[in-house]
Enzyme design. Structure first.
Site, PDB file in Angstrom:
ATOM      1  N   SER A   9       0.845  -1.192   0.000  1.00 31.61           N
ATOM      2  CA  SER A   9       0.000   0.000   0.000  1.00 31.61           C
ATOM      3  C   SER A   9       0.879   1.241   0.000  1.00 31.61           C
ATOM      4  O   SER A   9       1.596   1.514   0.976  1.00 31.61           O
ATOM      5  CB  SER A   9      -0.902   0.010   1.239  1.00 31.61           C
ATOM      6  OG  SER A   9      -1.520   1.267   1.355  1.00 31.61           O
ATOM      7  N   HIS A  34      -1.209  -1.401  -4.308  1.00 29.25           N
ATOM      8  CA  HIS A  34      -2.464  -0.949  -3.688  1.00 29.25           C
ATOM      9  C   HIS A  34      -2.421   0.566  -3.513  1.00 29.25           C
ATOM     10  O   HIS A  34      -1.488   1.117  -2.914  1.00 29.25           O
ATOM     11  CB  HIS A  34      -2.647  -1.641  -2.334  1.00 29.25           C
ATOM     12  CG  HIS A  34      -3.951  -1.348  -1.671  1.00 29.25           C
ATOM     13  ND1 HIS A  34      -5.126  -1.966  -2.020  1.00 29.25           N
ATOM     14  CD2 HIS A  34      -4.274  -0.502  -0.664  1.00 29.25           C
ATOM     15  CE1 HIS A  34      -6.115  -1.522  -1.265  1.00 29.25           C
ATOM     16  NE2 HIS A  34      -5.623  -0.620  -0.426  1.00 29.25           N
ATOM     17  N   ASP A  36      -4.515   3.878  -2.235  1.00 26.49           N
ATOM     18  CA  ASP A  36      -5.627   4.316  -1.390  1.00 26.49           C
ATOM     19  C   ASP A  36      -6.042   5.734  -1.730  1.00 26.49           C
ATOM     20  O   ASP A  36      -5.264   6.676  -1.562  1.00 26.49           O
ATOM     21  CB  ASP A  36      -5.204   4.277   0.089  1.00 26.49           C
ATOM     22  CG  ASP A  36      -5.126   2.863   0.612  1.00 26.49           C
ATOM     23  OD1 ASP A  36      -6.118   2.126   0.481  1.00 26.49           O
ATOM     24  OD2 ASP A  36      -4.070   2.490   1.164  1.00 26.49           O
ATOM     25  N   MET A  38      -8.443   8.693  -0.649  1.00 31.88           N
ATOM     26  CA  MET A  38      -9.231   9.166   0.500  1.00 31.88           C
ATOM     27  C   MET A  38      -9.664  10.596   0.227  1.00 31.88           C
ATOM     28  O   MET A  38      -8.840  11.441  -0.146  1.00 31.88           O
ATOM     29  CB  MET A  38      -8.372   9.140   1.759  1.00 31.88           C
ATOM     30  CG  MET A  38      -7.815   7.775   2.089  1.00 31.88           C
ATOM     31  SD  MET A  38      -6.771   7.902   3.554  1.00 31.88           S
ATOM     32  CE  MET A  38      -6.476   6.167   3.876  1.00 31.88           C
ATOM     33  N   HIS A  67      -8.242   1.536  -4.340  1.00 30.06           N
ATOM     34  CA  HIS A  67      -9.237   1.420  -3.265  1.00 30.06           C
ATOM     35  C   HIS A  67      -9.839   2.799  -3.026  1.00 30.06           C
ATOM     36  O   HIS A  67      -9.178   3.683  -2.493  1.00 30.06           O
ATOM     37  CB  HIS A  67      -8.518   0.881  -2.019  1.00 30.06           C
ATOM     38  CG  HIS A  67      -9.361   0.788  -0.792  1.00 30.06           C
ATOM     39  ND1 HIS A  67      -8.807   0.572   0.461  1.00 30.06           N
ATOM     40  CD2 HIS A  67     -10.696   0.885  -0.607  1.00 30.06           C
ATOM     41  CE1 HIS A  67      -9.781   0.527   1.352  1.00 30.06           C
ATOM     42  NE2 HIS A  67     -10.935   0.736   0.751  1.00 30.06           N
ATOM     43  N   MET A  69     -11.884   5.112  -1.111  1.00 29.81           N
ATOM     44  CA  MET A  69     -12.545   5.459   0.159  1.00 29.81           C
ATOM     45  C   MET A  69     -13.123   6.856  -0.009  1.00 29.81           C
ATOM     46  O   MET A  69     -12.623   7.841   0.536  1.00 29.81           O
ATOM     47  CB  MET A  69     -11.528   5.413   1.306  1.00 29.81           C
ATOM     48  CG  MET A  69     -11.155   3.997   1.697  1.00 29.81           C
ATOM     49  SD  MET A  69      -9.714   3.946   2.779  1.00 29.81           S
ATOM     50  CE  MET A  69      -8.432   3.984   1.548  1.00 29.81           C
ATOM     51  N   MET A 140     -11.953  -5.266   4.916  1.00 31.54           N
ATOM     52  CA  MET A 140     -11.129  -4.381   5.744  1.00 31.54           C
ATOM     53  C   MET A 140     -10.882  -5.072   7.089  1.00 31.54           C
ATOM     54  O   MET A 140     -11.819  -5.503   7.763  1.00 31.54           O
ATOM     55  CB  MET A 140     -11.827  -3.035   5.971  1.00 31.54           C
ATOM     56  CG  MET A 140     -11.882  -2.121   4.758  1.00 31.54           C
ATOM     57  SD  MET A 140     -10.278  -1.768   3.989  1.00 31.54           S
ATOM     58  CE  MET A 140      -9.385  -0.945   5.325  1.00 31.54           C
ATOM     59  N   ASP A 178      -7.033  -5.975   4.078  1.00 27.54           N
ATOM     60  CA  ASP A 178      -6.371  -4.673   4.096  1.00 27.54           C
ATOM     61  C   ASP A 178      -6.450  -4.091   5.498  1.00 27.54           C
ATOM     62  O   ASP A 178      -7.540  -3.840   6.008  1.00 27.54           O
ATOM     63  CB  ASP A 178      -7.088  -3.760   3.093  1.00 27.54           C
ATOM     64  CG  ASP A 178      -6.462  -2.376   2.970  1.00 27.54           C
ATOM     65  OD1 ASP A 178      -5.381  -2.149   3.536  1.00 27.54           O
ATOM     66  OD2 ASP A 178      -7.069  -1.542   2.273  1.00 27.54           O
ATOM     67  N   GLY A 180      -3.415  -3.576   8.943  1.00 29.24           N
ATOM     68  CA  GLY A 180      -2.739  -4.252  10.045  1.00 29.24           C
ATOM     69  C   GLY A 180      -2.130  -5.587   9.674  1.00 29.24           C
ATOM     70  O   GLY A 180      -1.839  -6.411  10.557  1.00 29.24           O
TER      71      GLY A 180
HETATM   72  C1  DX5 Z   1      -6.446   1.957   5.396  1.00 28.56           C
HETATM   73  C2  DX5 Z   1      -5.958   1.690   4.007  1.00 28.56           C
HETATM   74  C3  DX5 Z   1      -4.884   0.698   3.958  1.00 28.56           C
HETATM   75  C4  DX5 Z   1      -3.610   1.100   4.661  1.00 28.56           C
HETATM   76  C5  DX5 Z   1      -2.956  -0.143   5.202  1.00 28.56           C
HETATM   77  O1  DX5 Z   1      -7.564   2.758   5.356  1.00 28.56           O
HETATM   78  O2  DX5 Z   1      -7.033   1.217   3.202  1.00 28.56           O
HETATM   79  O3  DX5 Z   1      -4.621   0.257   2.634  1.00 28.56           O
HETATM   80  O4  DX5 Z   1      -2.717   1.768   3.817  1.00 28.56           O
HETATM   81  O5  DX5 Z   1      -1.859   0.212   5.972  1.00 28.56           O
HETATM   82  P1  DX5 Z   1      -1.215  -0.786   7.055  1.00 28.56           P
HETATM   83  O6  DX5 Z   1      -0.743  -1.979   6.315  1.00 28.56           O
HETATM   84  O7  DX5 Z   1      -0.130   0.044   7.634  1.00 28.56           O
HETATM   85  O8  DX5 Z   1      -2.317  -1.121   8.053  1.00 28.56           O
HETATM   86 ZN    ZN Z   2      -6.635   0.277   1.227  1.00 26.79          ZN
END
Ligand code: DX5
Ligand code: ZN
Length: 227
Positions: A9, A34, A36, A38, A67, A69, A140, A178, A180
């Site tokens: 990511s 990946h 993200d 936002m 992804h 969001m 998630m 996705d 942690g």
């Molecule tokens: C969270 C994102 C993830 C995030 C994961 O909202 O969708 O893709 O970047 O990051 P880690 O792997 O650090 O939890």
């Molecule tokens: Zn993500």
């Protein structure tokens, strides 16, 4: 059980050197990248939009797993498709899109691979009637919006139930996880039925991306008997 795909990511990358970071994880063995998006509405933070996706596209030939969001993804799908996304994943919650079935069909019409995302509190029943439309289901394993959070183990039965429902219907989507993810979580999510691991901190947080990707991959259940 199939082998694992690893999707770093870029949210956890050094944005001051984004193209180099993307090229580095590509060389280090990433299967997908990946990305993200936002918008400061569906989640509190703002990341970036289509111009940056276009820059990422130039830095790698690997599939871009985007992804979204965002609120009303239907307004920007064509822009992300044009910017170079290969997969477009939309959140299932009505706070994102009201007409999920239509949005997933639009992604297919754009010639991209559709994916649906469910947050930790979102029940499987919300996506039961769109499973046949998607190539990817993203579960998630943290609440969306931030990198570096802790894996929620209560998502394991959700992954297993989803895989069972898909198998019963003869569907073979990727099930992506996705949030942690690390060497500590991969074995259990893979055993539950996930086959794509998104990892931000666990890859970009160290210096040796190839070693981190290989280590995560080696934690898949083919690596040996469960301990
Ligand atoms: C969270 C994102 C993830 C995030 C994961 O909202 O969708 O893709 O970047 O990051 P880690 O792997 O650090 O939890
Ligand atoms: Zn993500």
């Amino acid at each position: 059980m199939t082998g694992l795909l690893i999707a770093p990511s870029v949210l956890a990358a050094d944005f001051g050197h984004l193209a180099d970071e993307v090229a580095a994880v590509d060389r280090a063995g990433a299967d997908w990248i990946h990305v993200d998006i936002m918008d400061g509405r569906f989640v509190p933070e703002i990341s970036f939009g289509p111009p940056i996706v276009r820059a990422i596209r130039k830095a790698t030939a690997k599939p871009l797993n985007v992804h979204l969001m965002v609120v009303e993804p239907e307004r920007s799908l064509a822009s992300y498709a044009e910017a170079g996304a290969d997969h477009l994943l939309v959140q299932a919650e009505p706070g994102s899109t009201i007409h999920l079935h239509r949005v997933l069909s639009q992604i297919r019409e754009l010639g991209k691979r559709p994916g649906v995302v469910i947050d930790p509190a979102t029940p499987i029943v919300w996506i039961e009637h769109v499973l046949h439309l998607v190539d990817i289901i993203l579960v998630m394993t943290v609440n969306p919006g931030f990198g570096g959070q802790h894996f929620l183990p209560e998502m394991l039965p959700k992954i297993a139930t989803l895989r069972m429902i898909c198998n019963d219907r003869g569907l073979r989507p990727h099930i992506e996880v996705d949030g942690g993810q690390s060497m500590d979580t991969v074995r259990s999510v893979h055993a539950a039925g996930a086959d794509v691991i998104v990892a931000g901190t666990a890859i970009f947080g160290g210096d040796d991306y190839a070693q981190a990707i290989a280590a995560i991959r080696s934690c898949g259940i083919e690596a040996g008997p469960a301990s």
